[in-house]
Design a protein around this motif. Structure first.
Motif, mmCIF file in Angstrom:
data_model
loop_
_atom_site.group_PDB
_atom_site.id
_atom_site.type_symbol
_atom_site.label_atom_id
_atom_site.label_comp_id
_atom_site.label_asym_id
_atom_site.label_seq_id
_atom_site.Cartn_x
_atom_site.Cartn_y
_atom_site.Cartn_z
ATOM 1 N N MET A 145 43.580 41.828 23.176
ATOM 2 C CA MET A 145 42.507 40.918 23.519
ATOM 3 C C MET A 145 41.913 41.372 24.856
ATOM 4 N N ILE A 146 40.599 41.370 24.949
ATOM 5 C CA ILE A 146 39.935 41.710 26.197
ATOM 6 C C ILE A 146 39.936 40.477 27.100
ATOM 7 N N VAL A 147 40.456 40.618 28.285
ATOM 8 C CA VAL A 147 40.525 39.534 29.261
ATOM 9 C C VAL A 147 39.304 39.585 30.172
ATOM 10 N N CYS A 148 39.000 40.766 30.679
ATOM 11 C CA CYS A 148 37.861 40.960 31.584
ATOM 12 C C CYS A 148 36.831 41.843 30.877
ATOM 13 N N VAL A 149 35.767 41.219 30.406
ATOM 14 C CA VAL A 149 34.731 41.938 29.677
ATOM 15 C C VAL A 149 33.993 42.897 30.608
ATOM 16 N N CYS A 150 33.707 42.464 31.808
ATOM 17 C CA CYS A 150 32.939 43.282 32.753
ATOM 18 C C CYS A 150 33.597 44.639 33.022
ATOM 19 N N ASN A 151 34.925 44.643 33.106
ATOM 20 C CA ASN A 151 35.655 45.868 33.431
ATOM 21 C C ASN A 151 36.523 46.381 32.291
ATOM 22 N N ASN A 152 36.350 45.775 31.100
ATOM 23 C CA ASN A 152 37.079 46.188 29.902
ATOM 24 C C ASN A 152 38.598 46.223 30.130
ATOM 25 N N ILE A 153 39.139 45.122 30.648
ATOM 26 C CA ILE A 153 40.570 45.012 30.916
ATOM 27 C C ILE A 153 41.193 44.131 29.838
ATOM 28 N N SER A 154 42.164 44.688 29.137
ATOM 29 C CA SER A 154 42.830 43.966 28.065
ATOM 30 C C SER A 154 44.144 43.349 28.546
ATOM 31 N N ASP A 155 44.689 42.479 27.719
ATOM 32 C CA ASP A 155 45.997 41.910 28.022
ATOM 33 C C ASP A 155 47.063 43.005 28.050
ATOM 34 N N LYS A 156 46.866 44.052 27.250
ATOM 35 C CA LYS A 156 47.820 45.167 27.242
ATOM 36 C C LYS A 156 47.811 45.907 28.578
ATOM 37 N N LYS A 157 46.632 46.075 29.156
ATOM 38 C CA LYS A 157 46.553 46.727 30.475
ATOM 39 C C LYS A 157 47.227 45.867 31.534
ATOM 40 N N ILE A 158 47.070 44.554 31.415
ATOM 41 C CA ILE A 158 47.728 43.645 32.365
ATOM 42 C C ILE A 158 49.235 43.728 32.178
ATOM 43 N N ARG A 159 49.696 43.790 30.941
ATOM 44 C CA ARG A 159 51.133 43.921 30.647
ATOM 45 C C ARG A 159 51.691 45.197 31.288
ATOM 46 N N LYS A 160 50.975 46.310 31.128
ATOM 47 C CA LYS A 160 51.420 47.567 31.722
ATOM 48 C C LYS A 160 51.472 47.465 33.244
ATOM 49 N N ALA A 161 50.489 46.783 33.816
ATOM 50 C CA ALA A 161 50.455 46.613 35.267
ATOM 51 C C ALA A 161 51.653 45.793 35.744
ATOM 52 N N VAL A 162 51.984 44.730 35.004
ATOM 53 C CA VAL A 162 53.142 43.907 35.343
ATOM 54 C C VAL A 162 54.420 44.735 35.196
ATOM 55 N N ASP A 163 54.493 45.513 34.129
ATOM 56 C CA ASP A 163 55.670 46.369 33.929
ATOM 57 C C ASP A 163 55.838 47.388 35.046
ATOM 58 N N SER A 164 54.720 47.768 35.676
ATOM 59 C CA SER A 164 54.797 48.732 36.776
ATOM 60 C C SER A 164 55.008 48.058 38.128
ATOM 61 N N GLY A 165 55.077 46.708 38.140
ATOM 62 C CA GLY A 165 55.435 46.015 39.375
ATOM 63 C C GLY A 165 54.427 45.040 39.944
ATOM 64 N N LEU A 166 53.238 44.939 39.358
ATOM 65 C CA LEU A 166 52.256 43.985 39.870
ATOM 66 C C LEU A 166 52.695 42.567 39.546
ATOM 67 N N THR A 167 52.485 41.649 40.503
ATOM 68 C CA THR A 167 52.968 40.283 40.303
ATOM 69 C C THR A 167 51.951 39.206 40.663
ATOM 70 N N SER A 168 50.733 39.592 41.052
ATOM 71 C CA SER A 168 49.761 38.575 41.447
ATOM 72 C C SER A 168 48.367 38.922 40.931
ATOM 73 N N VAL A 169 47.513 37.908 40.876
ATOM 74 C CA VAL A 169 46.129 38.110 40.460
ATOM 75 C C VAL A 169 45.420 39.012 41.476
ATOM 76 N N LEU A 170 45.753 38.865 42.737
ATOM 77 C CA LEU A 170 45.158 39.720 43.762
ATOM 78 C C LEU A 170 45.478 41.191 43.494
ATOM 79 N N GLU A 171 46.711 41.468 43.134
ATOM 80 C CA GLU A 171 47.096 42.849 42.811
ATOM 81 C C GLU A 171 46.348 43.350 41.578
ATOM 82 N N LEU A 172 46.184 42.478 40.570
ATOM 83 C CA LEU A 172 45.412 42.867 39.385
ATOM 84 C C LEU A 172 43.974 43.181 39.773
#
Length: 71
Positions: free
Chosen positions: A1-28
């Protein structure tokens, strides 16, 4: 699912970011650009982030062995 249409960011990209250590919306925002254009995705991105963090693998206490300190 696309979360951010403007920047084409999917939930999968967010999952990968969390798996790599990101923990906040600011970091995203800083790493992926989530919410940097129109901002409409902020609440959805926050929900996805929370879900990913909740589902993150937490080490079982049984995997840790207590260390005895002897004085």
């Amino acid at each position: 699912m696309i979360v951010c249409v403007c920047n084409n960011i999917s939930d999968k990209k967010i999952r990968k970011a969390v798996d790599s250590g990101l923990t906040s919306v600011l970091e995203l925002r800083l790493e992926l650009g989530v919410g940097t254009c129109c901002g409409k995705c902020h609440s959805c991105a926050k929900q996805v982030l929370r879900k990913c963090l909740d589902e993150a693998v937490v080490p079982s206490p049984a995997l840790f062995h207590p260390v005895m300190m002897v004085a």
